[in-house]
Design a protein around this motif. Structure first.
Motif, PDB file in Angstrom:
ATOM      1  N   ASP A 263      34.155  30.095  36.079  1.00  0.00           N
ATOM      2  CA  ASP A 263      35.599  29.853  36.179  1.00  0.00           C
ATOM      3  C   ASP A 263      36.346  31.153  36.460  1.00  0.00           C
ATOM      4  O   ASP A 263      37.259  31.197  37.299  1.00  0.00           O
ATOM      5  N   LEU A 264      35.961  32.201  35.760  1.00  0.00           N
ATOM      6  CA  LEU A 264      36.612  33.492  35.946  1.00  0.00           C
ATOM      7  C   LEU A 264      36.474  33.972  37.389  1.00  0.00           C
ATOM      8  O   LEU A 264      37.441  34.440  38.003  1.00  0.00           O
ATOM      9  N   ALA A 265      35.268  33.853  37.945  1.00  0.00           N
ATOM     10  CA  ALA A 265      35.034  34.312  39.309  1.00  0.00           C
ATOM     11  C   ALA A 265      35.896  33.541  40.307  1.00  0.00           C
ATOM     12  O   ALA A 265      36.514  34.131  41.207  1.00  0.00           O
ATOM     13  N   LEU A 266      35.949  32.230  40.155  1.00  0.00           N
ATOM     14  CA  LEU A 266      36.750  31.420  41.081  1.00  0.00           C
ATOM     15  C   LEU A 266      38.242  31.716  40.939  1.00  0.00           C
ATOM     16  O   LEU A 266      38.960  31.843  41.938  1.00  0.00           O
ATOM     17  N   HIS A 267      38.721  31.833  39.716  1.00  0.00           N
ATOM     18  CA  HIS A 267      40.142  32.126  39.512  1.00  0.00           C
ATOM     19  C   HIS A 267      40.501  33.503  40.062  1.00  0.00           C
ATOM     20  O   HIS A 267      41.609  33.716  40.570  1.00  0.00           O
ATOM     21  N   CYS A 268      39.558  34.423  39.967  1.00  0.00           N
ATOM     22  CA  CYS A 268      39.802  35.770  40.488  1.00  0.00           C
ATOM     23  C   CYS A 268      40.001  35.747  41.999  1.00  0.00           C
ATOM     24  O   CYS A 268      40.847  36.469  42.544  1.00  0.00           O
TER      25      CYS A 268
END
Length: 328
Positions: A263-268
């Motif tokens: 999730d963090l990677a996609l939101h970034c």
């Protein structure tokens, strides 16, 4: 209080945070304030510094999530103690509504900012973590503040920060942005339409005092990146599910922890699209690498995540190009 005594206070406070001794930590802070300690120094050099160490210990696998949360509760209690003292200062400078954007669950930085502003004579209404733009709009109508301040620690919350900026400036209210997600300069805050940016808690009161009383509504963001970011947000769960099937740091990891990293990677990626600033990508890649390797994953695992991320984003050309060029 001298810098040496602040250093000693910070060491003693850090030990109490480590042992989760909330009562003694609060008593220590209150004694320091009674002895003339600068409240700003206590907030920034003692409490915030200890909280950063808490985060590092979790990131490096030295502490569990439960330990991190317990230690954070100590820091919260100490911040509240400083803020109680700050309320002795008359609130004569105006009203600030202070919020964290959606997906931003780190309320401690905002609490520290709130204490600093209250000590500088501002009336502060703290809306807390993960504030939806619709909720903020209601508060703006009810309270009629002079300023909206938004705190953002995680890059994934920057798109939601844009919605807060839109809601506030639509009512003519200036927006002050701050927090680690904005990086070390004003580029991301400027791109999202914030009226101003403050690098640290020490500068907040000075910056906020110089804001204009009324601002125009922010103009639309560039259509191409904004539309692609909106599509990524709509398709987030499907993209995350695909990544989870194709990538894993290893069998010993909990599914929830892997999901958080994905999730963090996609939101970034969405944050980089919306701000036009690619720096969140290498920063996040480095953070993920440190997180994974400190927990025993192979040092190539973060790079593999970047490769899979580029693959699942093949239908989002702007996003894919950002990942290919900047995830390292």
């Amino acid at each position: 209080m001298t810098a040496v005594r602040i250093d000693a206070l910070a060491r003693e406070f850090g030990e109490l945070v480590s042992t989760v001794d909330s009562e003694d930590a609060v008593a220590l802070v209150e004694r320091a304030l009674d002895d003339g300690a600068d409240p700003m120094a206590v907030l920034v050099d003692v409490i915030a510094a200890a909280q950063r160490r808490v985060g590092f210990r979790w990131q490096r696998g030295e502490w569990s999530v439960a330990q991190e949360h317990a230690a954070t509760a100590v820091a919260v209690s100490a911040t509240e103690a400083v803020t109680r003292r700050a309320r002795l200062t008359p609130a004569a400078r105006g009203r600030v509504v202070l919020a964290c954007a959606e997906r931003e669950w780190h309320a401690m930085p905002a609490m520290i900012i709130g204490g600093a502003l209250r000590g500088a004579g501002w009336s502060v209404t703290m809306l807390g973590a993960a504030t939806p733009a619709a909720r903020l709009t209601q508060y703006l109508h009810d309270l009629g503040p002079d300023v909206t301040a938004v705190s953002c620690s995680m890059p994934g919350a920057l798109p939601a920060t844009r919605r807060i900026i839109e809601a506030s400036t639509a009512d003519g209210i200036p927006v002050l942005a701050g927090g680690p997600a904005f990086g070390t300069d004003s580029a991301r805050a400027d791109a999202l339409g914030a009226t101003a940016w403050a690098p640290t808690a020490r500068e907040v009161a000075q910056v906020i005092a110089g804001l204009p009383p009324v601002v125009p509504a922010v103009p639309p963001l560039p259509a191409g990146p904004a539309n692609e970011q909106a599509s990524l947000e709509l398709d987030h769960e499907a993209l995350a599910a695909t990544l989870l099937r194709q990538w894993s740091p290893g069998p010993d990891w909990l599914a929830a922890d892997i999901k958080d990293v994905v999730d963090l990677a996609l939101h970034c990626v969405g944050a980089a699209l919306l701000t036009g600033d690619a720096r969140p990508l290498p920063d996040t890649a480095a953070w993920v690498s440190d997180l994974l390797t400190s927990r025993g994953a192979d040092n190539t695992t973060a790079g593999e995540l970047g490769e899979q991320l580029a693959h699942v984003l093949r239908e989002y050309p702007l996003a894919r190009n950002l990942v290919t060029a900047h995830w390292a």
